[in-house]
Design an enzyme around this catalytic site. Structure first.
Site, PDB file in Angstrom:
ATOM      1  N   SER A 114       0.861  -1.189   0.000  1.00  0.00           N
ATOM      2  CA  SER A 114       0.000   0.000   0.000  1.00  0.00           C
ATOM      3  C   SER A 114       0.891   1.230   0.000  1.00  0.00           C
ATOM      4  CB  SER A 114      -0.868   0.016   1.257  1.00  0.00           C
ATOM      5  OG  SER A 114      -0.078   0.360   2.384  1.00  0.00           O
ATOM      6  N   ASP A 115       0.341   2.383  -0.313  1.00  0.00           N
ATOM      7  CA  ASP A 115       1.100   3.604  -0.064  1.00  0.00           C
ATOM      8  C   ASP A 115       1.044   3.874   1.443  1.00  0.00           C
ATOM      9  OD1 ASP A 115       2.603   5.883  -0.274  1.00  0.00           O
ATOM     10  OD2 ASP A 115       1.518   6.703  -1.974  1.00  0.00           O
ATOM     11  N   ALA A 116       1.872   4.816   1.890  1.00  0.00           N
ATOM     12  CA  ALA A 116       2.020   5.029   3.324  1.00  0.00           C
ATOM     13  C   ALA A 116       0.675   5.330   3.983  1.00  0.00           C
ATOM     14  CB  ALA A 116       3.006   6.165   3.582  1.00  0.00           C
ATOM     15  N   SER A 125      -2.103   4.175   3.496  1.00  0.00           N
ATOM     16  CA  SER A 125      -3.299   4.249   2.651  1.00  0.00           C
ATOM     17  C   SER A 125      -4.320   3.168   2.985  1.00  0.00           C
ATOM     18  CB  SER A 125      -2.942   4.243   1.158  1.00  0.00           C
ATOM     19  OG  SER A 125      -2.508   2.981   0.746  1.00  0.00           O
TER      20      SER A 125
END
Ligand code: BGC
Length: 770
Positions: A295-297, A299
């Site tokens: 995932s993105d940070a 997210s």
């Protein structure tokens, strides 16, 4: 038995030793520090991962699915690592700390599974290359491969195994700050740069010596954030997703990329991190992607912010079910809160958890981390920023600059003609701004500013004076400044501002030539750096116009990650060179370009608007009912761009002629060869980029007026001629038809143009018949 192996066995119970030796029997491990020289076959990798999974507890399996930021050593992280509750860390870059943490994982955790260390290796690690948008402006995929090969080597030297790059988001709205991190507006150029970067990061295979795992991001649609406002939602119709925004990602998958990062944004009302259609149906079912998704940070947790998940529990469950294998989080992960409970509640199965962990383990196996978990701390410093790497960074910066204007052939400058040169502007001697965003490891002392580069080049041959003239700053500060530890400069008083402006203009007046370096500071483009305006920031325009008013020749050098409003300059300043953020060697490169040691050959990977009111603006718009007055859509200003996509000048001149198509008709699936003569008709050696555009005149849906379908950057000596060949086949002629809900290659007439930019005139056509 070597001492390393003895050490690892001595720390275990007899039972653990048995399991450990069993694992060794499956794949003979060489406990030297020599990395693998050939890729292990898929079946072996799978078998090793499955063997591990069989031995892993639920907590250990879930641990592999968690990644945390590590800004400073902490007991919580040490405990999680030594008990196998963490699979990955990001932001650790000190090789000694990486080894310390890796020892905790390998020596202390029950199954000795190494960590994978990730980092934002975006345009270099220690040796900083031009920013990605600049690399795209080289129109030279091999330059991007070279740059990311060096970035990978430097990162791997300190123990980083995984780059959060390349960023493959198509961006057609330059208000969006992260346009600087990608390859611009076009899916064809974007796909070529995507594949090139995957090759650079990963080498011939995942685990190749001195290479690292790449991660395509941000999957997907992030570049279409509404209003250009970073993190805001995007609405992308199927045709744009399939034919434009997803294309570079698919190209990266075809090039063998091993990981992907889900985007922050809410895409068509389903946040990307919880979007099963994207992460599963497209990525795994259609494209057969076998790597893992991070995932993105934060997210995953953000699925609550989007109003998609009720709480952290649901957020974890939804992301997991959508296909996010690993959660990147700043502190705790949602996965650590939800997945065990979800299993108890029978909302997910053990099989699903194993399926999520398997590709992560497989990547660790492929990367050789089980055999070579540690890094040679001493070797790291031999590899970072070697003279060869710096030379490569300079050559890249020379290749990426775009010459936007050269009135009266002011450039290249003749050394003998200018004895007194004023170098002006707030960016002319700023090391941090020469590098661009996403640079954490730089040694600023190594970075050559434009002023320093000019000094290096001219020595005693010219008298250089310098003044910043103006100060520029963001009104709303960037959170990255804290991470970079950047302290804001003390703000000038009104009196000082006046003095600095008149000092700069005075220097211009008393010099034979001014080189003015303007544009945006590095923190004005990148993440969380969207803009409502494209104007030169602060008082830069005033400085520009005042300097021009002295009547002395002026060269404008731009630092930027996006097109800026330079309408006035484009009419009044004779020479404009777009240097983007040129990196560690930027100053030397720009000095070489200005004085003709190098010849600009870069081309715009984005359409350059006249004004912010035109955005989004891109060349591949659809045909309309009134194409004849396309340039008159606004009554106040022409609706054409200031500079078209693909545009860029040289110190030489080039001519295209003799456009030939091997056939006038083909059947679907057949290929047509296109050739054109390209000649350097000027007096200087230089590069031209031959660009091929097509237009499908009619079909089951309307098609863009032009689409790039081939390009080649060619170096030619004066009078030298080359025949450039392209081929158009199924790959180039197929598109996603929303009418047919399928990929189609349709019977139709096609226009073909070849030339130096997206307004190329040399034309031919052909037809696809049934
Ligand atoms: C960015 C990603 C980046 C990650 C880790 C996020 O804020 O969107 O591009 O890789 O941080 O630094």
């Amino acid at each position: 038995m070597n001492t390393h192996l003895q050490f690892r066995l001595s720390k275990k119970t007899p039972q653990q030793n048995l399991l450990f030796l069993l694992a060794l029997a499956i794949v003979p491990l060489a406990f030297s520090q020599t990395p693998p020289v050939a890729p292990p076959d898929d079946a072996t990798v799978r078998e090793r991962a499955n063997l591990l999974l069989k031995q892993m507890t639920l907590d250990e399996k879930l641990g592999q699915l968690s990644q945390l930021f590590d800004f400073a050593p902490s007991k919580a992280i040490d405990d999680a690592v030594s008990t196998g509750k963490l699979g990955s860390l990001l932001f650790v870059t000190d090789p000694a700390e990486i080894n310390r943490l890796q020892h905790l994982a390998v020596d202390h955790s029950r199954l000795h599974i190494p960590l994978i260390f990730g980092f934002d290796v975006i345009h270099g690690f220690r040796t900083i290359f031009p920013v990605p948008i600049a690399m795209a402006a080289s129109w030279d995929p091999s330059a991007a491969t070279k740059a990311q090969t060096i970035a990978a080597k430097e990162a791997r030297a300190v123990g980083i195994d995984w780059a959060f790059a390349p960023m493959l988001d198509i961006a057609r709205d330059p208000r969006w700050g992260r346009i600087v991190e990608g390859a611009g507006e076009d899916p064809y150029l974007g796909s070529a740069m995507a594949a090139a970067q995957v090759r650079g990061f990963q080498g011939d295979y995942i685990g190749a010596p001195d290479h690292i795992l790449a991660c395509m991001k941000h999957f997907a649609g992030y570049g279409a954030a509404i209003g250009g406002r970073d993190y805001d939602e995007a609405y992308l119709p199927e045709t744009l997703l399939q034919n434009v925004y997803l294309k570079p990602f698919h190209a990266a998958v075809k090039a063998g990329i091993g990981s992907a990062m889900s985007a922050y944004l809410d895409l068509n009302d389903v946040p990307a991190t919880g979007n099963r259609w994207l992460l599963h149906d497209v990525l795994r079912d259609d494209w057969r992607f076998t790597g893992f998704v991070v995932s993105d940070a934060n997210s995953v947790k953000s699925l609550q912010n989007h109003g998609y998940a009720k709480d952290v529990y649901e957020a974890g469950l939804y992301a997991f079910n959508a296909g996010v294998n690993m959660e990147m989080a700043i502190s705790f992960t949602a996965y650590s809160k939800s997945l065990a409970t979800a299993l108890e509640k029978n909302q997910i199965t053990v099989q699903q958890i194993e399926d999520a962990a398997r590709p992560i383990l497989e990547m660790k196996i492929r990367l050789g981390l089980f055999e070579h978990p540690y890094v040679y701390e001493a070797r790291a410093h031999e590899i970072l920023a070697t003279p060869e790497h710096r030379t490569a960074a300079r050559l890249a910066a020379e290749r990426t600059a775009v010459l936007l204007r050269n009135g009266g052939s002011l450039l290249p400058l003749k050394t003998s003609a200018y004895k007194k040169i004023a170098v002006l502007g707030p960016l002319a001697d700023s090391q941090v701004d020469t590098l661009g965003s996403w640079v954490f490891q730089d040694d600023l002392a190594e970075t050559v500013t434009i002023l320093a580069g000019l000094r290096n080049r001219l020595g005693a041959q010219a008298d250089l004076s310098y003044a910043p003239g103006v100060q520029i700053r963001r009104k709303i500060p960037s959170f990255f400044d804290e991470i970079f530890h950047l302290k804001p400069q003390p703000v000038w008083t009104t009196e000082q501002s006046k003095d600095e402006m008149s000092k700069a203009v005075g220097l211009a007046r008393s010099s034979d030539l001014t080189i003015l370096v303007l544009g945006e500071a590095q923190n004005m483009s990148g993440e969380a750096a969207s803009r409502e305006s494209l104007d030169l920031p602060g008082q830069e325009e005033k400085l520009l116009e005042s300097v021009a008013a002295t009547g002395k020749p002026v060269v404008l050098v731009l630092f930027n990650g996006r097109p800026l409003n330079i309408k006035w300059a484009s009419e009044h300043i004779p020479a404009i060179l777009d240097a983007w953020y040129p990196g560690t060697q930027g100053g030397n490169a720009v000095a070489n370009l200005l004085f003709g040691e190098a010849v600009p050959g870069g081309k715009l990977p984005i359409t350059w608007p006249r004004d912010v009111g035109q955005v989004p603006i891109y060349y591949a718009h659809n045909t309309t009912q009134a194409p004849e007055n396309q340039e008159k859509r606004y009554w106040g200003e022409e609706s054409t761009p200031l500079y078209p996509f693909g545009y860029g000048l040289s110190y030489s001149k080039f001519a295209f002629s003799n456009l030939k198509l091997s056939r006038s008709e083909i059947k679907p699936g057949e290929t047509i060869d296109v050739s054109v003569d390209l000649e350097n008709t000027g007096a200087t050696s230089g590069d031209e980029v031959a660009q091929l555009y097509i237009h499908q005149q009619y079909g089951s849906t309307s098609r863009p007026v032009r689409e790039l379908k081939g390009f080649e950057r060619v170096s030619l000596a004066p009078r030298e001629k080359k025949i450039v060949h392209f081929s158009l086949g199924n790959e180039e002629l197929t598109y996603w038809s929303t009418a047919k809900k399928d990929w189609v290659e349709e019977p139709a007439t096609f226009d073909v143009w070849v030339g130096a930019d997206s307004t190329a005139k040399l034309h031919a056509n052909f037809a696809i018949t049934q």
